[in-house]
Write a protein that holds these residues in place. Structure first.
Motif, PDB file in Angstrom:
ATOM      1  N   THR A  57       0.824  -1.151   0.013  1.00  0.00           N
ATOM      2  CA  THR A  57       0.013   0.003   0.054  1.00  0.00           C
ATOM      3  C   THR A  57       1.027   1.375  -0.186  1.00  0.00           C
ATOM      4  O   THR A  57       0.640   2.208  -0.641  1.00  0.00           O
ATOM      5  N   ALA A  58       1.955   1.301   0.740  1.00  0.00           N
ATOM      6  CA  ALA A  58       2.833   2.499   0.861  1.00  0.00           C
ATOM      7  C   ALA A  58       3.539   2.611  -0.672  1.00  0.00           C
ATOM      8  O   ALA A  58       3.674   3.738  -1.272  1.00  0.00           O
ATOM      9  N   PHE A  59       3.981   1.577  -1.162  1.00  0.00           N
ATOM     10  CA  PHE A  59       4.595   1.458  -2.593  1.00  0.00           C
ATOM     11  C   PHE A  59       3.505   2.224  -3.478  1.00  0.00           C
ATOM     12  O   PHE A  59       3.919   2.895  -4.266  1.00  0.00           O
ATOM     13  N   ILE A  60       2.290   1.741  -3.577  1.00  0.00           N
ATOM     14  CA  ILE A  60       1.425   2.351  -4.433  1.00  0.00           C
ATOM     15  C   ILE A  60       1.103   3.702  -4.348  1.00  0.00           C
ATOM     16  O   ILE A  60       1.027   4.509  -5.121  1.00  0.00           O
ATOM     17  N   LYS A  61       0.936   3.914  -2.861  1.00  0.00           N
ATOM     18  CA  LYS A  61       0.631   5.447  -2.582  1.00  0.00           C
ATOM     19  C   LYS A  61       1.637   6.473  -3.073  1.00  0.00           C
ATOM     20  O   LYS A  61       1.518   7.413  -3.520  1.00  0.00           O
ATOM     21  N   THR A  62       2.851   5.967  -2.625  1.00  0.00           N
ATOM     22  CA  THR A  62       4.216   6.731  -3.154  1.00  0.00           C
ATOM     23  C   THR A  62       4.386   6.941  -4.753  1.00  0.00           C
ATOM     24  O   THR A  62       4.610   7.827  -5.220  1.00  0.00           O
TER      25      THR A  62
END
Length: 177
Positions: A57-62
């Protein structure tokens, strides 16, 4: 569309543009770190699904933030290269100034050429007058050109016939000019 224009305007000054690019670079590093953490968790014998989901999720958001930042930069660059009005650049004004300088130099050179042609024409016209007068003059007296600015004054020792001829010559030259 309004949000895109506002974000392009936010990237106005050169310092702000560089800061925005630095933030994009940091976001890319954070996205890679999140992806690495998710892959590391998946490489374990018993991966924790909670950790994998949070890193993904952090990867996709960033990654979305990077995409938005790059879109803003590309939009700004497309404005600059298509000569649309934009903040922080004087390229269009500089280009206009250089073109005006080139046009001015061309006009000056053309005027100089025209002035040269005018002087040549006047010289030919002036020498043509003298030649036509000397061909019709029966006396052996040498011709001296007289200009309207320098009126001829007869010398006291000249004979009246020579004085009349010179006065006639001066009047004809003045009439021709």
């Amino acid at each position: 569309m309004k949000g895109v224009m506002a974000s392009v305007q936010d990237v106005g000054a050169p310092r702000e543009k560089l800061q925005a690019l630095e933030k994009i670079e940091q976001d890319i590093a954070a996205a890679l770190s999140s992806a690495a953490s998710a892959l590391q968790e998946l490489s374990k014998d018993k991966p924790a699904q909670k950790h994998v989901d949070s890193h993904s999720t952090a990867f996709i958001k960033t990654l979305q933030e990077v995409e938005n930042g790059l879109s803003q930069q590309i939009s700004y660059l497309s404005q600059v290269t298509t000569s649309q009005p934009h903040e922080g650049s004087s390229y269009g004004s500089q280009k206009d100034m250089h073109m005006a300088m080139h046009r001015s130099a061309h006009v000056k050179s053309r005027l100089s050429e025209l002035e040269k042609l005018k002087m040549e024409h006047l010289m030919q016209k002036h020498t043509g007058i003298l030649r036509s007068y000397s061909a019709s003059n029966d006396s052996q007296q040498p011709l001296t050109p007289h200009t309207p600015q320098q009126p001829h004054t007869p010398q006291p020792h000249q004979q009246p016939q020579q004085q009349q001829q010179q006065q006639k010559q001066t009047r004809e030259q003045q009439a021709q000019l």
